[in-house]
Design a protein around this motif. Sequence first.
Motif, PDB file in Angstrom:
ATOM      1  N   SER A 294       0.836  -0.960   0.035  1.00 41.21           N
ATOM      2  CA  SER A 294      -0.139  -0.307  -0.074  1.00 41.21           C
ATOM      3  C   SER A 294       0.697   1.217  -0.016  1.00 41.21           C
ATOM      4  N   GLY A 295       0.450   2.318  -0.768  1.00 35.69           N
ATOM      5  CA  GLY A 295       1.226   3.554  -0.877  1.00 35.69           C
ATOM      6  C   GLY A 295       0.834   4.497   0.394  1.00 35.69           C
ATOM      7  N   ASP A 296       1.519   5.614   0.357  1.00 34.17           N
ATOM      8  CA  ASP A 296       1.570   6.526   1.224  1.00 34.17           C
ATOM      9  C   ASP A 296       1.710   7.981   0.735  1.00 34.17           C
ATOM     10  N   ARG A 297       1.332   8.956   1.384  1.00 37.09           N
ATOM     11  CA  ARG A 297       1.946  10.309   1.154  1.00 37.09           C
ATOM     12  C   ARG A 297       2.047  11.147   2.224  1.00 37.09           C
ATOM     13  N   ARG A 298       3.046  11.885   2.577  1.00 30.51           N
ATOM     14  CA  ARG A 298       3.271  12.600   3.659  1.00 30.51           C
ATOM     15  C   ARG A 298       3.984  13.885   3.648  1.00 30.51           C
ATOM     16  N   LEU A 299       3.192  15.091   3.984  1.00 29.65           N
ATOM     17  CA  LEU A 299       3.834  16.439   4.049  1.00 29.65           C
ATOM     18  C   LEU A 299       4.256  16.805   5.400  1.00 29.65           C
ATOM     19  N   ARG A 300       5.287  17.321   5.419  1.00 27.01           N
ATOM     20  CA  ARG A 300       5.968  17.838   6.583  1.00 27.01           C
ATOM     21  C   ARG A 300       6.239  19.410   6.492  1.00 27.01           C
ATOM     22  N   ASN A 301       5.511  20.411   7.036  1.00 29.50           N
ATOM     23  CA  ASN A 301       5.600  22.021   6.816  1.00 29.50           C
ATOM     24  C   ASN A 301       7.043  22.274   7.303  1.00 29.50           C
ATOM     25  N   MET A 302       7.831  23.054   6.517  1.00 32.66           N
ATOM     26  CA  MET A 302       8.961  23.672   7.021  1.00 32.66           C
ATOM     27  C   MET A 302       9.419  24.902   6.204  1.00 32.66           C
ATOM     28  N   GLU A 303       9.742  26.035   6.959  1.00 35.44           N
ATOM     29  CA  GLU A 303       9.633  27.140   6.203  1.00 35.44           C
ATOM     30  C   GLU A 303      11.212  27.346   5.519  1.00 35.44           C
ATOM     31  N   LEU A 304      11.091  26.876   4.196  1.00 36.96           N
ATOM     32  CA  LEU A 304      12.383  26.725   3.350  1.00 36.96           C
ATOM     33  C   LEU A 304      12.160  27.482   2.232  1.00 36.96           C
ATOM     34  N   THR A 305      13.315  27.554   1.680  1.00 42.04           N
ATOM     35  CA  THR A 305      13.283  28.189   0.000  1.00 42.04           C
ATOM     36  C   THR A 305      13.156  27.220  -1.018  1.00 42.04           C
ATOM     37  N   SER A 306      13.262  25.949  -0.581  1.00 40.89           N
ATOM     38  CA  SER A 306      13.198  24.897  -1.579  1.00 40.89           C
ATOM     39  C   SER A 306      12.208  23.831  -0.975  1.00 40.89           C
ATOM     40  N   THR A 307      11.809  22.860  -1.722  1.00 38.77           N
ATOM     41  CA  THR A 307      10.853  21.552  -1.561  1.00 38.77           C
ATOM     42  C   THR A 307      11.767  20.568  -1.756  1.00 38.77           C
ATOM     43  N   TRP A 308      11.874  19.388  -0.692  1.00 35.14           N
ATOM     44  CA  TRP A 308      12.665  18.361  -0.944  1.00 35.14           C
ATOM     45  C   TRP A 308      11.407  17.156  -1.024  1.00 35.14           C
ATOM     46  N   MET A 309      11.722  16.397  -1.978  1.00 29.97           N
ATOM     47  CA  MET A 309      10.557  15.457  -1.817  1.00 29.97           C
ATOM     48  C   MET A 309      11.050  14.035  -2.126  1.00 29.97           C
ATOM     49  N   ALA A 310      10.881  12.898  -1.602  1.00 29.84           N
ATOM     50  CA  ALA A 310      11.037  11.452  -2.191  1.00 29.84           C
ATOM     51  C   ALA A 310       9.932  10.714  -2.434  1.00 29.84           C
ATOM     52  N   ILE A 311      10.152   9.992  -3.516  1.00 25.99           N
ATOM     53  CA  ILE A 311       8.953   9.135  -4.153  1.00 25.99           C
ATOM     54  C   ILE A 311       9.726   7.722  -4.292  1.00 25.99           C
ATOM     55  N   ALA A 312       9.021   6.815  -3.528  1.00 24.66           N
ATOM     56  CA  ALA A 312       9.639   5.356  -3.669  1.00 24.66           C
ATOM     57  C   ALA A 312       8.658   4.311  -4.352  1.00 24.66           C
ATOM     58  N   TRP A 313       9.130   3.457  -5.102  1.00 23.44           N
ATOM     59  CA  TRP A 313       8.463   2.411  -5.489  1.00 23.44           C
ATOM     60  C   TRP A 313       9.089   1.126  -5.268  1.00 23.44           C
ATOM     61  N   PRO A 314       8.049   0.286  -4.841  1.00 21.54           N
ATOM     62  CA  PRO A 314       8.591  -1.321  -4.800  1.00 21.54           C
ATOM     63  C   PRO A 314       8.724  -2.028  -5.967  1.00 21.54           C
TER      64      PRO A 314
END
Length: 471
Positions: A294-314
Amino acid sequence: MTMLLWVAGLLVSAGPLLADAPSAETGQSEGPPSSVSHPGEFQRYSTVVVQADPVGTVVALTLHLPVGSAADPEGREGTAALLGRAVEDILNARLQDRESQVSVHVGEHDMALTLTTPPDGWHFPLEEARDVLLNRSFSSGEIDRVRQLQMQRLVFEEGAPVRIFQVERMGLIQGIDSPAARPMSGSRESLERITADDLEAFQTTHLRPTSPVLAIVGPVDRDEVARRLSVEPTVASATSFFRDAAGSTTGNQRATSDTTAPLEDPAPTIRTRLSRELDPPLSVARSGAMAWISGDRRLRNMELTSTWMAIAWPFPEGTPETLLDFLAHNLHEALVPSPPDPGLYGAEVDIHQVDGRPIVVASVTVDPRVALRWEERTLERMSALAQSPPEGSFFELTRRRYRNRLLLQLSDPVNRSRQLADEVARTGAIRDLQAHIWRLTREGLSDLAASAGEPRVFLLGPVEMMEGAAR
């Protein structure tokens, strides 16, 4: 894997070598001698692999042990990393007169000590490295010195988005509650608790009972290794550079691990394909288990000048590693356009393993105002590889670029020894990498991308700015 290169490796400075005898301890006033014998402990290797490189100028040796930061005691996270740093510092001080150098890499589930040394007398630095890693006790002064260096790094990184992202990404891959998801370097609080006795206990419990894999690459041969180490080594044959499966003047040739055998038909005047498919294509293991369902999606709020994302597929367990790596290569090329997208700051694609089950992870850093668009784009790129992968000459060009990337990476004997040791430790076998590359096909790439399981997604950045931007 069967390596494909006879490229000269790391250069070492010319200079007189010491006599053929163990080196004396230099610059160390604390702790017992490194050559202390511990009967019954670590008396053999599980496997010794030798890749002879007659034109090499340096010998690279990697000791691979199947234990890493996941074995750190609760509340003393960073123990394995601290031990690795202590071993590295002590050995580099001791071996400098032999023009040798040591690096220690600690992963979640493994530890690799890599030694580079001149060809003459390579076995003495190896024995020194083995004893320090597994048998030597460390003084409080030695531990305090490396602890302080690690503390300084943690203080510098504290609150940095890259460190937060790395921890969250590992939780995404390994599972939040997994010991492997804990910070590999520990925290300031956990480092303060680690003592010399803790390192001794880690060695006794996790390192000394193991039989590590040893990979040796360079101007040595099997008989010499067998005589020096009293073992029966496995030979990983080395070949010249990657080459096309067809020759230009003597007719078509069949690519093998070491030689080329002539075929009957003459070479064409113009040839656009890198090789003909000589073996069954690499294909996905359709019935293999996946790391999650099963998949998942999470956001963590942080005051930054960029967005870091990770996308993982099994992906299914048992899928050929070369095919997975080729998929990662294609995904990376699809994410990094030319000319570059102004909203994209960087992208990497890596392969991770969880209990032998592969996971492909895309890590992307973007302008927050285009973050959600890039999330969609990254997910779409995997779907596009399933539906319309490169074809014809474009596929051949992609495979050539992939081959050239491996050529550059494995031109370094250090990388070759690490890869050999890691592969043998994980799979117990050595791939014929050249044959695997010829077996990569468009259909295999498409089928693998289509087999991707439900993705897990994590985003770190200013959520309000991301969600308020036009998609």
